[in-house]
Design a protein around this motif. Structure first.
Motif, PDB file in Angstrom:
ATOM      1  N   UNK A  51      70.464  22.672   6.487  1.00 54.95           N
ATOM      2  CA  UNK A  51      70.387  23.412   7.744  1.00 54.95           C
ATOM      3  C   UNK A  51      70.231  22.464   8.927  1.00 54.95           C
ATOM      4  N   UNK A  52      69.447  21.405   8.741  1.00 52.19           N
ATOM      5  CA  UNK A  52      69.337  20.399   9.808  1.00 52.19           C
ATOM      6  C   UNK A  52      70.683  19.716  10.038  1.00 52.19           C
ATOM      7  N   UNK A  53      71.434  19.470   8.951  1.00 52.41           N
ATOM      8  CA  UNK A  53      72.763  18.866   9.090  1.00 52.41           C
ATOM      9  C   UNK A  53      73.683  19.780   9.884  1.00 52.41           C
ATOM     10  N   UNK A  54      73.605  21.085   9.604  1.00 61.14           N
ATOM     11  CA  UNK A  54      74.415  22.048  10.366  1.00 61.14           C
ATOM     12  C   UNK A  54      74.026  22.024  11.839  1.00 61.14           C
ATOM     13  N   UNK A  58      76.130  21.015  15.740  1.00 59.42           N
ATOM     14  CA  UNK A  58      76.292  21.934  16.869  1.00 59.42           C
ATOM     15  C   UNK A  58      76.294  21.120  18.161  1.00 59.42           C
ATOM     16  N   UNK A  59      77.365  21.221  18.909  1.00 62.00           N
ATOM     17  CA  UNK A  59      77.478  20.458  20.158  1.00 62.00           C
ATOM     18  C   UNK A  59      77.125  21.292  21.388  1.00 62.00           C
ATOM     19  N   UNK A  60      77.117  22.609  21.211  1.00 59.70           N
ATOM     20  CA  UNK A  60      76.756  23.471  22.340  1.00 59.70           C
ATOM     21  C   UNK A  60      76.024  24.702  21.805  1.00 59.70           C
ATOM     22  N   UNK A  61      74.847  24.946  22.380  1.00 56.44           N
ATOM     23  CA  UNK A  61      74.011  26.089  22.002  1.00 56.44           C
ATOM     24  C   UNK A  61      73.546  26.748  23.293  1.00 56.44           C
ATOM     25  N   UNK A  62      74.468  27.483  23.957  1.00 55.70           N
ATOM     26  CA  UNK A  62      74.204  27.927  25.335  1.00 55.70           C
ATOM     27  C   UNK A  62      72.988  28.820  25.493  1.00 55.70           C
ATOM     28  N   UNK A  63      72.622  29.534  24.448  1.00 57.23           N
ATOM     29  CA  UNK A  63      71.469  30.431  24.538  1.00 57.23           C
ATOM     30  C   UNK A  63      70.236  29.855  23.844  1.00 57.23           C
ATOM     31  N   UNK A  64      70.335  28.568  23.458  1.00 56.27           N
ATOM     32  CA  UNK A  64      69.222  27.870  22.798  1.00 56.27           C
ATOM     33  C   UNK A  64      68.700  28.617  21.569  1.00 56.27           C
ATOM     34  N   UNK A  65      69.621  29.264  20.880  1.00 52.97           N
ATOM     35  CA  UNK A  65      69.234  30.052  19.711  1.00 52.97           C
ATOM     36  C   UNK A  65      68.681  29.171  18.596  1.00 52.97           C
ATOM     37  N   UNK A  66      69.358  28.047  18.351  1.00 54.17           N
ATOM     38  CA  UNK A  66      68.909  27.144  17.299  1.00 54.17           C
ATOM     39  C   UNK A  66      67.949  26.093  17.836  1.00 54.17           C
ATOM     40  N   UNK A  67      68.187  25.662  19.034  1.00 54.14           N
ATOM     41  CA  UNK A  67      67.359  24.599  19.613  1.00 54.14           C
ATOM     42  C   UNK A  67      65.894  24.983  19.653  1.00 54.14           C
ATOM     43  N   UNK A  68      65.612  26.207  20.052  1.00 59.10           N
ATOM     44  CA  UNK A  68      64.228  26.641  20.205  1.00 59.10           C
ATOM     45  C   UNK A  68      63.647  27.275  18.947  1.00 59.10           C
ATOM     46  N   UNK A  69      64.498  27.481  17.937  1.00 62.80           N
ATOM     47  CA  UNK A  69      64.022  28.219  16.773  1.00 62.80           C
ATOM     48  C   UNK A  69      64.063  27.401  15.494  1.00 62.80           C
ATOM     49  N   UNK A  70      65.122  26.623  15.330  1.00 63.63           N
ATOM     50  CA  UNK A  70      65.252  25.799  14.124  1.00 63.63           C
ATOM     51  C   UNK A  70      64.472  24.493  14.330  1.00 63.63           C
ATOM     52  N   UNK A  71      63.167  24.574  14.222  1.00 66.69           N
ATOM     53  CA  UNK A  71      62.324  23.402  14.487  1.00 66.69           C
ATOM     54  C   UNK A  71      61.580  22.992  13.218  1.00 66.69           C
ATOM     55  N   UNK A  76      61.704  26.932   7.355  1.00 69.48           N
ATOM     56  CA  UNK A  76      63.102  27.242   7.644  1.00 69.48           C
ATOM     57  C   UNK A  76      63.449  28.673   7.222  1.00 69.48           C
ATOM     58  N   UNK A  77      62.672  29.269   6.340  1.00 65.76           N
ATOM     59  CA  UNK A  77      62.917  30.653   5.915  1.00 65.76           C
ATOM     60  C   UNK A  77      62.607  31.646   7.036  1.00 65.76           C
ATOM     61  N   UNK A  78      61.919  31.192   8.089  1.00 63.78           N
ATOM     62  CA  UNK A  78      61.627  32.058   9.236  1.00 63.78           C
ATOM     63  C   UNK A  78      62.580  31.808  10.392  1.00 63.78           C
ATOM     64  N   UNK A  79      63.494  30.873  10.230  1.00 64.02           N
ATOM     65  CA  UNK A  79      64.433  30.555  11.307  1.00 64.02           C
ATOM     66  C   UNK A  79      65.397  31.713  11.527  1.00 64.02           C
ATOM     67  N   UNK A  80      65.830  31.866  12.762  1.00 63.92           N
ATOM     68  CA  UNK A  80      66.752  32.928  13.111  1.00 63.92           C
ATOM     69  C   UNK A  80      68.054  32.778  12.310  1.00 63.92           C
ATOM     70  N   UNK A  81      68.497  33.874  11.733  1.00 65.61           N
ATOM     71  CA  UNK A  81      69.737  33.876  10.969  1.00 65.61           C
ATOM     72  C   UNK A  81      69.608  33.446   9.527  1.00 65.61           C
ATOM     73  N   UNK A  82      68.420  32.998   9.127  1.00 63.87           N
ATOM     74  CA  UNK A  82      68.205  32.494   7.763  1.00 63.87           C
ATOM     75  C   UNK A  82      67.404  33.516   6.956  1.00 63.87           C
ATOM     76  N   UNK A  83      67.885  33.831   5.780  1.00 62.94           N
ATOM     77  CA  UNK A  83      67.165  34.707   4.853  1.00 62.94           C
ATOM     78  C   UNK A  83      66.979  33.976   3.529  1.00 62.94           C
ATOM     79  N   UNK A  84      65.759  33.993   3.016  1.00 64.46           N
ATOM     80  CA  UNK A  84      65.449  33.342   1.734  1.00 64.46           C
ATOM     81  C   UNK A  84      65.001  34.391   0.722  1.00 64.46           C
ATOM     82  N   UNK A  85      65.140  34.042  -0.550  1.00 61.45           N
ATOM     83  CA  UNK A  85      64.560  34.915  -1.561  1.00 61.45           C
ATOM     84  C   UNK A  85      63.052  34.665  -1.609  1.00 61.45           C
TER      85      UNK A  85
END
Length: 478
Positions: A51-54, A58-71, A76-85
């Motif tokens: 996920x960090x590699x993905x 990313x070269x542009x994240x205009x709404x900071x969806x990943x920048x502010x959330x994928x930290x 990482x199971x709580x990151x936006x767009x990510x679902x874990x078992x």
């Protein structure tokens, strides 16, 4: 090792053999659990690193969806767009659709070994899809792959067939080129294949549905590409097909007769191709196509009569045979298709008259669009048209209709567009009266130019909402 030596030195006697066996089994079990736990921890860390590699791609994240959330400070199971078992904390679903992201897809994405759903649609991902995305036992649990509406290019990876659980592939609205890989027909569980709006070329494999291939396929969309050749007759061997869209390509030859035998078919769109030949007379006979809702063969080079058996397809809602070379009469049975909403037979060589009772006897109660323009039809315009209460658009232009425009036509409450231009019409009903038109606030377009003698212009036309610039009375002969 010291613990193992202790066990051996104190349990070597026959009397203590049972105890020794029990302890040994416990030791082996403990080792297996430890190894399994270590392996799972390794996989969890691997998922996070992927996920960090993905994110790094990313070269542009205009709404900071990943920048502010994928930290790194959060799971990482709580990151936006990510679902874990819940049991193993492995990534099972990744949905980062419609986030306005730009970038490329890293090869590491294929190493998410527990991933079942991957949706990256509605972004601006560019570059190529990794060739080995499903190779080397990658993505063995993947069921859905949606990369539609991006800017991806290059070939579609043939390795996709090595994802054995795939049920839905949507790569539409990209810039993929090359050929449709033949191996894709070997994906046994595939239900949906959408490759529309790309730059694909070449031919469809003749045996696309042969040899028990694609037995669960329900949707096939290859519209708006650059494909050519014949439409494979083997398509009828995909018994679950409900929707086939091959429109806007360069397919040629005849429509294979076997295609009319696909029992569950609901949508058939072969428009904007180079197809020739005739429609079979018994197209809807013998209980064929009983679920067909949409039939679009427009913009081809087909000829012959329109089959009267079409009325035996009881679920038909839309028929578009426009811009072909169909001739003969409009079959009277077609007016008996109860659910019909769209009938477009324009730009053909149809002759004869329309039946007076076209909308009588509760016929065509759902019809919204009727387009018979650019044919060779004659006779009076049926006054019963007003008995089709849902009509919004009527185009009878470029024919040889004569007589009076029936005053009842103004009683069609929902009518928005009426084109009667380039006919031999004489007037708007009795003494040119169209009093009902005055109360019609919906009509937006009225064209009656180039007729025989339409000289009475209703006052409401001059002052109402109608697009008067197309009225064209100067071209009428009065």
């Amino acid at each position: 090792m010291a613990f193992v030596g202790f066990l051996f030195s104190h349990t070597i006697s026959t009397h203590n053999m049972d105890t020794f066996s029990t302890l040994l089994l416990l030791l082996i079990l403990f080792s297996c659990v430890s190894l399994s736990a270590a392996h799972n921890i390794t996989q969890i860390k691997s998922d996070e690193s992927i996920l960090h590699a993905l994110k790094s791609h990313i070269t542009s994240d205009p709404f900071n969806m990943l920048k502010n959330n994928w930290t790194s400070g959060t799971s990482f199971c709580t990151w936006i767009g990510v679902t874990c078992d819940s049991r193993r904390s492995r990534v099972t679903k990744l949905n980062i659709s419609d986030m306005g992201l730009e970038g490329s897809i890293p090869q590491e994405i294929g190493n998410l070994s527990s991933l079942a759903y991957l949706d990256m649609s509605g972004n601006s991902f560019h570059g190529r899809l990794p060739k080995n995305i499903c190779s080397h036992n990658n993505l063995q649990r993947l069921k859905l792959l949606d990369l539609s509406s991006n800017k991806l290019q290059g070939d579609i990876p043939s390795s996709l067939y090595q994802c054995p659980q795939l049920e839905s592939i949507d790569l539409s609205r990209n810039s993929f080129g090359g050929y449709v890989p033949a191996q894709i027909s070997n994906i046994t569980l595939l239900k949906e294949l959408d490759l529309g709006v790309n730059n694909l070329r070449g031919r469809l494999p003749k045996d696309i549905c042969s040899h028990n291939n694609l037995q669960r396929l329900k949707l096939l969309n290859l519209s708006r590409n650059e494909m050519e050749g014949d439409i494979p007759s083997s398509l009828y061997q995909c018994p679950q097909l409900e929707s086939i869209d091959l429109s806007d390509n360069y397919f040629g030859g005849y429509v294979p007769t076997q295609i009319w035998n696909i029992t569950l078919l609901k949508v058939l769109d072969l428009s904007w191709n180079n197809l020739i030949g005739r429609l079979p007379k018994d197209i809807c006979s013998h209980n064929n196509l009983q679920r067909l809702k949409l039939l679009n063969l427009s913009r081809n080079e087909m000829e012959g009569d329109i089959p009267s058996s079409l009325y035996q397809c009881p679920q038909l809602e839309s028929i578009d045979l426009s811009d072909n070379y169909f001739g003969g009469y409009v079959p009277t049975q077609i007016w008996n298709i109860t659910l019909l909403k769209v009938l477009d037979l324009s730009w053909n060589n149809l002759i004869g008259r329309l039946p007076n009772d076209i909308c009588s006897h509760n016929n065509l109660q759902r019809l919204k669009l009727l387009d018979l323009s650019f044919n060779k039809l004659e006779g009076d315009i049926p006054s019963s048209l007003y008995q089709c209460p849902q009509l919004e658009s009527i185009d009878l232009s470029r024919n040889s209709f004569g007589g009076l425009v029936p005053t009842q036509i103004w009683n069609i409450t929902l009518l928005k567009e009426l084109d009667l231009s380039h006919n031999n019409l004489r007037d708007f009903g009795e003494n040119g009266k169209a009093t009902a038109l005055a109360s019609n606030d919906i009509l937006q377009f009225l064209n009656a130019q180039s007729n025989n003698k339409i000289g009475h212009t209703p006052k409401s036309v001059k002052s109402g909402n109608i697009l008067f610039s197309f009225w064209g009375l100067r071209r009428n002969g009065f």
